[in-house]
Enzyme design. Structure first.
Site, short mmCIF file in Angstrom:
data_model
loop_
_atom_site.label_atom_id
_atom_site.label_comp_id
_atom_site.label_asym_id
_atom_site.label_seq_id
_atom_site.Cartn_x
_atom_site.Cartn_y
_atom_site.Cartn_z
CG ASP A 172 -1.94 1.09 1.21
OD1 ASP A 172 -1.85 1.97 0.32
OD2 ASP A 172 -2.85 1.07 2.07
CG HIS A 174 -0.91 4.36 3.28
ND1 HIS A 174 -1.86 5.06 3.97
CD2 HIS A 174 -0.98 3.09 3.72
CE1 HIS A 174 -2.47 4.24 4.80
NE2 HIS A 174 -1.97 3.04 4.66
CD GLU A 198 -4.45 -0.36 -0.57
OE1 GLU A 198 -4.24 -1.59 -0.44
OE2 GLU A 198 -5.06 0.30 0.29
CD GLU A 224 -7.54 3.46 1.27
OE1 GLU A 224 -7.52 3.95 2.39
OE2 GLU A 224 -6.70 2.61 0.89
CG HIS A 274 -9.71 0.08 2.00
ND1 HIS A 274 -10.35 0.81 2.97
CD2 HIS A 274 -8.39 0.20 2.24
CE1 HIS A 274 -9.45 1.36 3.75
NE2 HIS A 274 -8.25 1.01 3.34
MG MG Z 1 -4.91 1.87 1.50
#
Ligand code: MG
Length: 365
Positions: A172, A174, A198, A224, A274
């Site tokens: 991820d 992020h 991700e 997400e 998610h």
């Molecule tokens: Mg995430």
């Protein structure tokens, strides 16, 4: 009750209340038939979430709770200026889950039965024995030195070591690995190193996503923070991702997640939901995951709340698959007294994030 009415047509909502339970808001919808529905609001300042749920929830009081789509539209389109905003959508999501819970309980079936029935026998979930997600470990500067990039690559190697060649590693980013750093990192990856990478960008810039896609060999996932069919449509049509990650608690609840999954299916993109909710919201998401044809893997965590606050029915097997979330409704028993007590005594408190780069500048996180 007239002769044309039955339990489904004459049920109506009598009250809605929301309970702060640590970092979660639990929504309770009551009806004139003694059937009660529960939903979860996640990732919001909990007291704000609960106040908003009780205010917005006035739109469903007196209404038939089984009209899930109609009531979703009432709430979503109730305010032209606040429509689609994050606080509104997280709140609508929780109320929507509670309405579906009532529908399932009223019919005596798991919610996935009302969504078309199960498309699979069990649901692959991470983290599990053979599936883990890792991340960069906080805010990252715009471009890295060889040592910094090697540090990120080592995280992938360590994770692979843990799960073996027949396991799945997800990374991820992020939204805190800016495109130059991401390009450096991706140069060390083979196509099968990751199940997916991700949020390799900050949502909202399709051209930036396209550019990342050109330099990254692994499957890309996002979603997400993208709410509703109207926000994911653009990403899917631009063909910039391989996997969509709708969040049942962020994007509009069960009503919207099933539509998002159908839109993804039309673009031949599987979903990997998610989910950072407690067992209540996670179960809601699992009902959708059980009922859609194109599904990869589901996120889900233990111990977001004490086990006796919301009691689930599904379990993970030794291969990392969870059983279908049996009902009726969402199949979660909420212990209201325990939820209230935990909410009043816990020191879990929402804090506004404050991610910074090493020079003190604000970072995405
Ligand atoms: Mg995430």
């Amino acid at each position: 009750m007239t002769e044309h009415e039955d339990r489904v047509s004459s049920i109506h909502v009598t009250a809605i209340k929301a309970i702060p339970v640590g970092l979660k808001g639990y929504v309770k919808v009551e009806t004139n038939m003694g059937v009660t529905g529960w939903g979860e609001i996640n990732n919001m300042e909990t007291n704000v979430a609960c106040a908003l749920a009780e205010s917005l929830g006035q739109l469903v009081v007196g209404e038939n709770p089984t009209r899930t789509e109609h009531l979703w539209q009432r709430m979503f389109r109730a305010h032209r200026n606040l429509r689609n905003g994050g606080l509104m959508m997280h709140t609508i999501s929780g109320i929507d889950m509670a309405l579906w819970d009532i529908s399932g309980k009223l019919h005596g079936v798991p919610v996935y039965r009302l969504l078309g029935g199960p498309c699979r026998d069990k649901i692959w979930m991470y983290p599990g024995p053979k599936a883990i997600k890792i991340g960069p470990g906080g805010a990252q500067y715009f471009a890295g030195t060889p040592a910094e990039v090697e540090g990120l690559v080592q995280k992938v190697k360590d994770a692979r070591e843990k799960v073996g060649p027949d396991g799945a590693v997800m990374f991820d980013a992020h939204s805190c690995m800016p495109p130059p750093l991401l390009k450096q990192f991706a140069g060390y990856l083979k196509p099968d190193d990751l199940l997916f990478l991700e949020e390799a960008w900050v949502p909202g810039n399709i051209d930036a996503m396209r550019k990342v896609r050109e330099s990254v060999p692994v499957p890309l996932a996002t979603g997400e923070r993208d709410r509703t069919i109207w926000e994911v449509r653009e990403i899917l049509e631009a063909q910039v991702i391989d996997i969509l990650q709708p969040d049942c608690g962020h994007g509009g609840g069960i009503s919207q997640m099933r539509k998002v999954a159908a839109l993804a299916e039309a673009h031949y993109v599987p979903i990997a939901p998610h989910c950072t909710m407690s067992y209540l919201g996670t179960s809601a998401s699992l009902h959708v995951a059980a009922s859609v044809p194109m599904f990869l893997i589901h996120e889900g965590y233990k111990k977001r709340l004490p086990d006796d606050v919301a009691i689930k029915q599904w379990e993970m097997d030794e291969d990392g698959y969870v059983s279908l979330p049996e009902g009726p409704g969402l199949g979660v028993e909420v212990n209201e007294a325990r939820a209230i007590e935990f909410g009043q005594t816990t020191d879990q408190q929402f804090k506004w994030p404050n991610a910074r780069l090493r020079d003190g500048a604000v970072s995405d996180y």
